[in-house]
Design a protein around this motif. Sequence first.
Motif, PDB file in Angstrom:
ATOM      1  N   THR A  24       1.441   6.388  -4.680  1.00 34.61           N
ATOM      2  CA  THR A  24       2.659   6.486  -5.406  1.00 34.61           C
ATOM      3  C   THR A  24       2.502   6.987  -6.741  1.00 34.61           C
ATOM      4  OG1 THR A  24       3.498   4.716  -3.927  1.00 34.61           O
ATOM      5  CG2 THR A  24       4.615   5.102  -6.031  1.00 34.61           C
ATOM      6  N   GLN A  69      13.001   0.080  -4.764  1.00 34.39           N
ATOM      7  CA  GLN A  69      12.055   1.363  -4.955  1.00 34.39           C
ATOM      8  C   GLN A  69      12.189   1.771  -6.536  1.00 34.39           C
ATOM      9  OE1 GLN A  69      13.867   3.397  -1.602  1.00 34.39           O
ATOM     10  NE2 GLN A  69      11.991   3.457  -0.750  1.00 34.39           N
ATOM     11  N   TRP A  73       9.595   2.215  -9.578  1.00 37.40           N
ATOM     12  CA  TRP A  73       9.506   3.656  -9.935  1.00 37.40           C
ATOM     13  C   TRP A  73       9.630   3.334 -11.504  1.00 37.40           C
ATOM     14  CZ3 TRP A  73       7.601   7.768 -10.591  1.00 37.40           C
ATOM     15  CH2 TRP A  73       8.049   9.315 -10.712  1.00 37.40           C
TER      16      TRP A  73
END
Length: 107
Positions: A24, A69, A73
């Motif tokens: 990620t 999410q 992020w």
Amino acid sequence: MGWLDSAAVTCWEFALMPVYSSLTHALAEALVDVLWFIEGSEGEQMDPDDAAKGLEGVAHLVSQLSSDQRSEWTDLLGTMAEAESDPARREFLEGFPEGFGLVDDAV
């Protein structure tokens, strides 16, 4: 130049690349690099309409992320901003969550 010489250059390039804590993080860095380039491109480097389409496409994708999410992020972008030595790029990273719709207007 033979394939071995080419492989040596490739290995050297990989030796200089940072190691990321996760896939990620690595993908986030790559995406930010592309968006940083697009954002800073002049009309001679990239068609302004194409640049806008690319930026809008990412903003749309980000708008589809779940709350968890988005939070992940945003946290990762904060970590990247803290580690960034280029003030202009740090500012880009700090503004990314709002600019790309990761945070609600009410926040």
